[in-house]
Each structure stands twice: as C-alpha cells, then as structure tokens.
Design a protein around this motif. Sequence first.
Motif, PDB file in Angstrom:
ATOM      1  N   MET A   1       0.872  -1.324   0.080  1.00 31.42           N
ATOM      2  CA  MET A   1      -0.263  -0.208  -0.098  1.00 31.42           C
ATOM      3  C   MET A   1       0.798   1.235  -0.241  1.00 31.42           C
ATOM      4  SD  MET A   1      -3.380   0.706   0.191  1.00 31.42           S
ATOM      5  CE  MET A   1      -3.397   2.383  -0.333  1.00 31.42           C
ATOM      6  N   PHE A   2       1.894   1.362   0.753  1.00 32.30           N
ATOM      7  CA  PHE A   2       2.492   2.485   1.040  1.00 32.30           C
ATOM      8  C   PHE A   2       4.217   2.230   0.674  1.00 32.30           C
ATOM      9  CE2 PHE A   2      -0.992   2.920   3.822  1.00 32.30           C
ATOM     10  CZ  PHE A   2      -1.708   4.105   3.325  1.00 32.30           C
ATOM     11  N   SER A   3       4.428   1.417   0.380  1.00 33.26           N
ATOM     12  CA  SER A   3       5.950   0.760  -0.124  1.00 33.26           C
ATOM     13  C   SER A   3       6.243   0.045  -1.315  1.00 33.26           C
ATOM     14  CB  SER A   3       6.649   0.202   1.233  1.00 33.26           C
ATOM     15  OG  SER A   3       6.626  -1.286   1.152  1.00 33.26           O
TER      16      SER A   3
ATOM     17  N   GLY B   1      12.578   7.725   9.976  1.00 37.57           N
ATOM     18  CA  GLY B   1      12.984   8.532   8.860  1.00 37.57           C
ATOM     19  C   GLY B   1      12.170   8.126   7.590  1.00 37.57           C
ATOM     20  N   SER B   2      11.638   6.802   7.545  1.00 31.88           N
ATOM     21  CA  SER B   2      10.944   6.296   6.324  1.00 31.88           C
ATOM     22  C   SER B   2       9.383   6.843   6.300  1.00 31.88           C
ATOM     23  CB  SER B   2      10.575   4.613   6.382  1.00 31.88           C
ATOM     24  OG  SER B   2       9.845   4.480   7.734  1.00 31.88           O
ATOM     25  N   LEU B   3       9.000   6.983   5.195  1.00 33.17           N
ATOM     26  CA  LEU B   3       7.822   7.713   4.740  1.00 33.17           C
ATOM     27  C   LEU B   3       7.112   6.902   3.865  1.00 33.17           C
ATOM     28  CD1 LEU B   3       9.054  11.339   3.903  1.00 33.17           C
ATOM     29  CD2 LEU B   3       7.918  10.432   6.071  1.00 33.17           C
ATOM     30  N   PRO B   4       5.775   6.815   4.031  1.00 38.14           N
ATOM     31  CA  PRO B   4       4.708   6.212   3.009  1.00 38.14           C
ATOM     32  C   PRO B   4       4.538   6.817   1.730  1.00 38.14           C
ATOM     33  CG  PRO B   4       3.591   7.367   4.714  1.00 38.14           C
ATOM     34  CD  PRO B   4       4.970   7.819   4.959  1.00 38.14           C
ATOM     35  N   VAL B   5       4.296   6.018   0.801  1.00 45.15           N
ATOM     36  CA  VAL B   5       3.877   6.751  -0.564  1.00 45.15           C
ATOM     37  C   VAL B   5       2.869   5.834  -1.145  1.00 45.15           C
ATOM     38  CG1 VAL B   5       4.815   7.302  -2.883  1.00 45.15           C
ATOM     39  CG2 VAL B   5       6.357   7.610  -1.122  1.00 45.15           C
ATOM     40  N   VAL B   6       1.731   6.424  -1.328  1.00 47.44           N
ATOM     41  CA  VAL B   6       0.385   5.651  -1.910  1.00 47.44           C
ATOM     42  C   VAL B   6       0.787   4.955  -3.298  1.00 47.44           C
ATOM     43  CG1 VAL B   6      -1.750   5.777  -2.629  1.00 47.44           C
ATOM     44  CG2 VAL B   6      -0.851   7.473  -0.588  1.00 47.44           C
TER      45      VAL B   6
ATOM     46  N   ASP C   1      -2.480  -3.469   6.025  1.00 44.85           N
ATOM     47  CA  ASP C   1      -2.647  -4.388   7.116  1.00 44.85           C
ATOM     48  C   ASP C   1      -1.594  -4.370   7.907  1.00 44.85           C
ATOM     49  OD1 ASP C   1      -3.533  -6.958   8.160  1.00 44.85           O
ATOM     50  OD2 ASP C   1      -3.586  -8.003   6.020  1.00 44.85           O
ATOM     51  N   ALA C   2      -1.478  -5.035   9.092  1.00 46.00           N
ATOM     52  CA  ALA C   2      -0.480  -5.344  10.068  1.00 46.00           C
ATOM     53  C   ALA C   2       0.323  -6.310   9.892  1.00 46.00           C
ATOM     54  CB  ALA C   2      -1.131  -5.323  11.441  1.00 46.00           C
ATOM     55  N   GLY C   3       1.393  -6.554  10.583  1.00 47.86           N
ATOM     56  CA  GLY C   3       2.215  -7.867  10.482  1.00 47.86           C
ATOM     57  C   GLY C   3       1.605  -9.025  11.202  1.00 47.86           C
ATOM     58  N   LYS C   4       2.423 -10.018  11.414  1.00 45.18           N
ATOM     59  CA  LYS C   4       1.718 -11.209  11.966  1.00 45.18           C
ATOM     60  C   LYS C   4       2.532 -11.691  13.225  1.00 45.18           C
ATOM     61  CE  LYS C   4      -0.561 -14.950   9.323  1.00 45.18           C
ATOM     62  NZ  LYS C   4      -0.467 -15.514   7.948  1.00 45.18           N
TER      63      LYS C   4
ATOM     64  N   ASN D   1       6.030  -9.441   6.894  1.00 50.15           N
ATOM     65  CA  ASN D   1       5.658  -9.386   5.554  1.00 50.15           C
ATOM     66  C   ASN D   1       4.638  -8.892   4.970  1.00 50.15           C
ATOM     67  OD1 ASN D   1       8.267 -10.670   4.781  1.00 50.15           O
ATOM     68  ND2 ASN D   1       7.234 -12.882   4.571  1.00 50.15           N
ATOM     69  N   ARG D   2       3.208  -9.302   6.038  1.00 49.83           N
ATOM     70  CA  ARG D   2       2.137  -8.785   5.640  1.00 49.83           C
ATOM     71  C   ARG D   2       1.995  -7.185   5.981  1.00 49.83           C
ATOM     72  NH1 ARG D   2      -2.517 -11.620   8.895  1.00 49.83           N
ATOM     73  NH2 ARG D   2      -1.981 -10.133  10.316  1.00 49.83           N
ATOM     74  N   ALA D   3       2.763  -6.779   6.657  1.00 44.97           N
ATOM     75  CA  ALA D   3       2.781  -5.391   7.190  1.00 44.97           C
ATOM     76  C   ALA D   3       2.667  -4.528   5.897  1.00 44.97           C
ATOM     77  CB  ALA D   3       3.969  -5.065   7.969  1.00 44.97           C
ATOM     78  N   GLY D   4       1.503  -3.876   5.855  1.00 41.66           N
ATOM     79  CA  GLY D   4       1.492  -2.790   4.691  1.00 41.66           C
ATOM     80  C   GLY D   4       0.739  -3.435   3.469  1.00 41.66           C
TER      81      GLY D   4
END
Lengths: 506, 526
Positions: free
Chosen positions: A35-37, A65-70, A146-149, A171-174
Amino acid sequence: MTSTADLMDFDKALELFEPVLGFEVHVELNTKTKMFSPAPNPAAPGADASEPNTMVTPVCLGLPGSLPVVNEQAIRFSISLGLALGCEIAPTSRFARKNYFYPDLAKNYQISQYDEPIAHDGLVEVELANGKTFRIEIERAHMEEDAGKLTHVGGATGRIQGADYSLVDYNRAGVPLVEIVTKMITGAEHDAPELAKAYVSAIRDIVVALGISEARMERGNLRCDANISLSPRGSGELGTRTETKNVNSLRSVERAIRYEIQRQAAILAAGGAIIQETRHWHEDSGTTSAGRPKSDADDYRYFPEPDLLPVEPSRALIEELRSALPEPPAVRRRRLKESWGFTDLEFQDVLNSGLLVEVESTVAAGASPAQARKWWTGEIARLANVAAVDPSSLVSPADVAALVALVESGELTDRLARQVLEGVIAGEGSPSEVVEKRGLKVVSDDGALIAAIDEALASQPDVLEKIRDGKVQAAGAVIGAVMKAMHGQADAARVRELVLERATTP
Amino acid sequence: MSGHGAVSGDSLISLSASVLAERLHSGELSSVEVTQAHLDRIAEVDGDIHAFLHVSADALKTAAEVDGARRLGAKLSPLAGVPVAIKDVLCTQDMPSTAGSRILEGWIPPYDATVVAKLRKARLIPLGKTNMDEFAMGSSTEHSAFGPTHNPWDLERIPGGSGGGSAAAVAAFEAPLALGSDTGGSIRQPAAVTGTVGMKPTYGGVSRYGAIALASSLDQVGPVTRTVLDAALLHDVIGGHDEHDSTSLTDAWPSFADAARAGAASGSLTGVRVGVVKELGGEGFQAGVSARFAEALDLMASAGAEIVEVSAPSFRYAIAAYYLILPAEASSNLAKFDSVRFGLRVNPPGGGTVEDVMAATREVGFGPEVKRRIILGTYALSAGYYDAYYGSAQKVRTLIQRDFDSAFSRADVLVSPAAPTTAFKLGEKLEDPLAMYLNDVTTIPANLAGVPGMGLPMGLAPEDGLPTGIQIMAPAHEDARIYTVGATLEALLEQSWGRTLISQAPGHPSMPLPDERAARLEGGTR
C-alpha cells in the motif's frame, strides 16, 4: 474456550429475538507492491511469503525516517471496488493515523481512512438459494494497510496469553486492504446465517470479477468480521453487539452467525448481559470464544496523516474505471434469466450448480439456453459428480454447443449424443469427430428403415391387426424392434411415423 | 582551546565552501587536504565545542576517491570534494543516527536519507554527525542525550537548537557546510546565535525521506553555512522532488547559486519591497538585536529597498498553535520507538509483557522534554479534546497562512530578527520550558505556513558582543528570491563592517582568542 456455552435452539431464539447484523469485510488487494512501499505484496498472484521478514522495506518496518507513498494501483482498485459496490467516490479522501501500541504494527499507528473514506453509500444485492433477495446498504469502503503477523510460542493455546515469547513477521505489514463496512442489517430473521454467507460470497464475486484480489478466504485475502446483536422482539431496542473475527470460509460465516445468535439468546433469556467484545471463531469446534473487550470509547487518537496528501481522483479517472467495470453480478443474473426465458426454478438450478458461466458460454457458442442448461445441469453434472471433478473441467462450452447442434439438426438422438459426449470427454476429439470415428450417425435413409419395418410387421401380424384397428399404441413393439435392428441409430419419431404409414398402407 | 590561535589566517578551514570548490576544481587543493584540515580542526576544538556526535572514519577515503576521479577527468558537481557535516536526525547507512536520543544510541540505519544520498552522489565528503536536541525538541541543544554543544563565540553559551551542532560546527570552522532540519526554527535560530547562515526551504522543497520525523507537517531539511552563496550551492544539491516523499514538491527549481550570485553582484535592492512584520519585533526583543535590525533596515533602504510595515495579527497565536500541532504529530511519530525492531531495549526487572518492555524502554530511552511533548500531544489528540486543541490549532494555521498571503501582497520579502535574543547561557532556561519555547517566536510562523526563511548574520549586539541574525522570508516556492536578497544584504553588511561577521569570532583561525576569553574558556563549563 466456550465449548460449555449454553445455546438456545435456533428457531426458539428467533421467536424471542430479532437479529441485527453488520459486516466488515477486509479485501487484500493483489497489487504488485504494498500500500505505501515498493516492497513486494504477499497478496499478489503467485507471491511466496513463507520466509518471514523477506518482503519488507524500511517503510514496512516503520524505521525512523521512512515515509509512506501511496500505491496508485491500489487507489485505482479501491475506486473500482467502490464503484462496483454502487458507492459514491469521494472527490477528496484522506488518510489518517489510527494510533495504538501493538508489536505487529511497526509504527504503532495504522494508516487508514477515518472520516473521509474513498467510497461511501453503496448497495449490494444479495440473492439467497430460496430466491429471496436482500439489499444490503454499504456505509463505506476505505483503504488501509494490513499489520504484521504475530506467532506466540510456548503457550498451550497459541494465543498471546501464556506464551513464552512471540515472533513478528512483517511480510504482511503494509498489504493494501479495502475495508467494506455495511450499515446495520435488520429483517434477515431466519435467513440471517445464510444472508451472511451470501453477502460475503457476493463481495467475493465482485472482487473476482474485478480481478483486484486473489479472494482466497482460507489465505486471508478476504476476511469477514461479523457484528451481531439481538433485539428482544417488540422492544425496539438494540442489543449489545459482539464482533466475531477469524471467520475464514463461507461456510464458517454462516455457522458463526448461527452460533452467536444461539449463544446470545441463551444468555439474554437467562437474564444475563452480552459483553461488547470481539469473539474468535474456532473452525474445529464450531464455537466462538471471548477476545478483547471492545468499547466505543476506544481512543485511537485519529488525526490526518501528515505524510500523505489527500487522494483526489480526477473525474476522468473515475469515469474511465466506471466504464471498465464488469456487469454487477445481480444485474448480470437478472439479464441472463430474462434473456434465457428460464423459470425461477430453472435459473436457480443453474445458479446452485455454479454453472452460470458455462451455460452462458454455451449459449454464446450457439446452443439454445434450454439445451445448454439441460446438458450442463444434467448429463455433464452427473458425469462430473461420478468423477468428483468440476463440470467445467470435463468439456468445453464450444463442444457442448456443437453437440446440441447435432441433436437439433436430427443427426444425433439424445441417446447417441450421450455416447458422443463420453467420447469427447475421453479425448477422442470434437463431437463431429467422435460421431465420425464411432460411426454414431442417425440412420435417416427411409429405404433402410422401411425394409426393417416391413420385416418387423410381417413377423408380428397381431400387432399389424391392432394398428389397423386403430390401437396405435401397439406400434411401440414394432418401433422397439426396428430401433434394435438399427442399433439405436435411428430417429424414433421418424420410425414411428413410418410404422403407422406402412401399417395403414393397403 | 589553546590551539585556536595557532592556525594561520589563510588556513584552509577559513575558506568558504564556494572558494574551496573553486580551488578543488582548479587542482590547487585536493579533497584529501581539505578533509584532513577539517578533521584536524575537529580533533583540535571539538572536545570543547562538542558539535559532533560521530566523526566519519571514511572521510579521507572518500576524499581520495573524489581526488582520483577528478584526476581521471570525471565531470564532478560544483561541491564535489567539499566536506559536509550532517545533523544526526538524518539517516546515514555508514554512521550511527541517533537524533540525539538515548533510545537510538548506536543505531546504524540500513539506508541513507535522500538528502544524504544526494550529497554522496554529488561527491561531497560526509565528515560526521552533529549534535542536536533530542528528536529536535529544543532551542539550545541542551536536550541532547549526549551532552550539550557549546557556542564557539562563548563556550558558556548555547549554540541555539535544535541544530546547535551543525551551526557550531560551521561557526567553529570544523566544517564549511552542514545540513540541518527546521521544524520551528532549528536551522535559523542557531544560525542567528552563532553568526552563520541557515536556510529553511519551502515545505516540500527538500525531501524528508530519512529525516527522523519530529512533526511531519513542519519538518524541513536545509543548509547551514557561513555564506549565503554556500547555502545556495548546498541547497542546489539537496533540493528537488523525491518519489519517496509524498509531500515533496515537483517544482522545477531555479539554480539558487545563480540567484545568490546575482544578488551579491547587483548590490542594489531597488524595486524590492521589504516588509517588516510588526508582530515579530519590539517588546521582548533584546535591545541590541532590535538596534542591529533597525540598522539592517536602514542599509536596505539606502540600497533602494522600499521598507513597508506589514501586520500579521494571527502570528500572536503561532506559538500556541505550534505547541499543539508539533506535540500531536510527534507523539504519533515517536510511537515507533518501542524496542521491538531497533534501538534500545530495557527489560523491566522480573520480565513482563511486551507493553511492560515498551514502557520501560521509553521511560529510560526518552529525555524529559521528549516525554513532556509526547504527553502534551497525546492529550491534544484525545477524543473530546481533539477539536478544541488540534482542530483549533489547524485553524490558526490557516489564519497564519492568510496573514502571510496578505503580507506578501504588499511585500516581496518579509524580514524580522531571526531570534529575539543573542545566545543565552547554558542552563539558563533549562528549567523553564515556556521561556525556552519563546526563542522560536519569530521563526515558527514560516513553518506553520510552509514558506521559506533564512537566518543570516546582521552584526554583533553592542551589549554582549554576540552575533544577531536577521530572518528573510519569501512566499512558498520563492526560495530563490531569498538567496538573491540575502546575498545582496550580506554583501552590504560586510561592506559596512569591512569584514565578515564570522571573522570576528573568537575561535576564528585568523583571530587569536582574546586573553580574557581564552582564560575563561580554560575554566569554562564543560
């Protein structure tokens, strides 16, 4: 566990209470990246996320420092889904941060949409096996990550309580999600469990038709949280709701709703109170157990996500996506039923056999709807059942249409056609090839038939007498003998015609 | 600090980045020489200044590579081979990046911030990481978990904050260039109190990717230097769109260096409308600061500028709004520091749940100012308080933007003192957070509106002999205008003084320390 929970008889529960439903369905989008990476998306076709923490970037891990991009594809998919759900697409929607601490949530906030979702106010029509239709109103569909597991190690139950330690796989995060939230559903009554199943099934049909999700419930591509409360009949008051999670098959959706109705009814009837909480569905025992207490006062301190700009899809983009939408399943069903001229029962037969696409394709290949339906739901379904395979895997709609054409032109009888079908399924070629190879053509040479008829009449003079006396039904014996002589490769109707003609010819 | 006076006047380290760049380009100097000189300077003075948290072990190697490339005739960027110090808020994959916090002590990121990657691509030489207030929360660098930085003009005084390390490094000639970050003045206020130049670009003009976030809607990375041209040259390197930062602008930016050169060459401000913001001066400003500011205005008027007074009434609410928006965003941004994936982990005695570990880690890992702001921000975002606090603050932000729009309809640039006072003494405001917060009264409005602002030297305050700074602001996207006007003003001021301001610094390589100050430094605070 709640294996000891008291359950009220379902019918009795419905006598006392009116069930009120609500669903939150999460759809994992099958975009290439998250979604954002730019990390690969484990929900994409063919992705292998078996090795933990291999499909991650600094963004998925929430590194400083990391940032999301749609992901623009996720936006397009979400708009398409919103449109397919009959929703309005917001000209401006916004991401927000939902703040809470949990170790599967890398940033300790989830980027979601809050008061400005991308899609809102839709409608999904759901049809039950008994032909009843329900209109389920969609409140909103919003995008989120989504969140991680978490894997809890060392406890007896695999739950966090009692575990020695826990492992986190990001892995599932994002993974891009669209959450579809219904408005409150009343009036389902006894159909509540089936309606729940039919609703989730309808959502699955929609996302499959759009091609935006792998839609495998057992893999979590499609997840349903089912809210249910019971309202005492005539009270006009809403009951306290529970939210059942971890329901990962269509069958479970139905069972879980039925179970919660029975469980809540027993508690209420005994003078108890329902606790507002999440419930975990247990597939093996067919029960739910208490999860985390859930309060309307949970404070997630939502605020607009400052790292992202508002989502402002152009009118042109929305119209482009709208024009590319597949026909809504309900509309499609209505259209097909009407154009095929089927009765409710006939059409339901096709639907319940899951052969709508096959019949449609067979009609498109030139067969009459009645014949297409007859063959698919009849002989082909029977053979598939024997072989324990899907009917569609046996034979192509084109071959079925060709078979039907041979019957309708009189070249094959139904009985011969069944033999041809067997040949096609056995891989002997197309229907006409099988007819050729097996020599199964109908004998349409009247001369050969007349010779056989005359011979049969001559050997059964009593029958000839009866026919001449007007007892036409006596012809059956002669027809049978002729068909036998012709090894079945004759058109019985023509034989009958000729028998009567020869018998009455002086 | 006895070494200060021993360096000769034409020492390499006294040269501006633009001059170093020319001499590197002509082959007169090698990057190894330049880098070595700055490393020597760091070794010599940083024990007293404490501008650096980490000095790169690779600087000389990198410099040798640039020299090698130059010898082979490679086409190099204008600043190739020039050393640069990097604020510790920026991720560097070869050096620890702590943002001045115990909770990130020793953490080496697996990736470079976009601005750092751009520095490397342009082949500048990262010298090391500079000290800062923890997570950029502060105006004095006293909130660093690793001890304060001292102002090279007076070691008993603060170098400003949060980017005191970058400003002090440049002011003490430990680096010709530095990167800072500015959320409410963390580039401009340190520049003002150390006699250096600091530029906060238009919000979105420089990528924030890899800048450890304080308040996402306010943070902006920018250059810290000793001259306007140097700031422009560095801005040219780090600026521009970044696909990893959604808030980064897609503008095609002009050359800021060209803008600065044009300003310095013209010497005239004819036709430039300079707006003096009424609310950003007067009461509460140190007399010497106000006096130097008035002189700077006179100088601009004499160079042809039209001085107009503008009013921005909403600015009086800027600090209040800022101290709701910043803590709110920070409380969320800092939630990731939970010991699960990186950084410090503190196990509570007797073990405990993951929540216990998170709580124990944050208790030990965060300093008092960080905790104060997390509590403030969490409260401001809470259900039932959101509208009154965060919501109202955002409305103030809109009003401030309108005030800027209105002011810029009457003026091409706006000016004010860059800080209300000269450098105060270490410890003076540590126990009084509100007094500390007021240091950013003139710089905060630009962050709230996203407009660019520069702090540059405007002379020494008569009463204490310490540097004062002037702030120049322009409309969003008009950063080049600041470089042009700033370079003109810089030239006019230096003309009037007959030298640069920084050359009057007691630690300047050409300027032996006055005996009494050297004596004070010997016994000074450490």
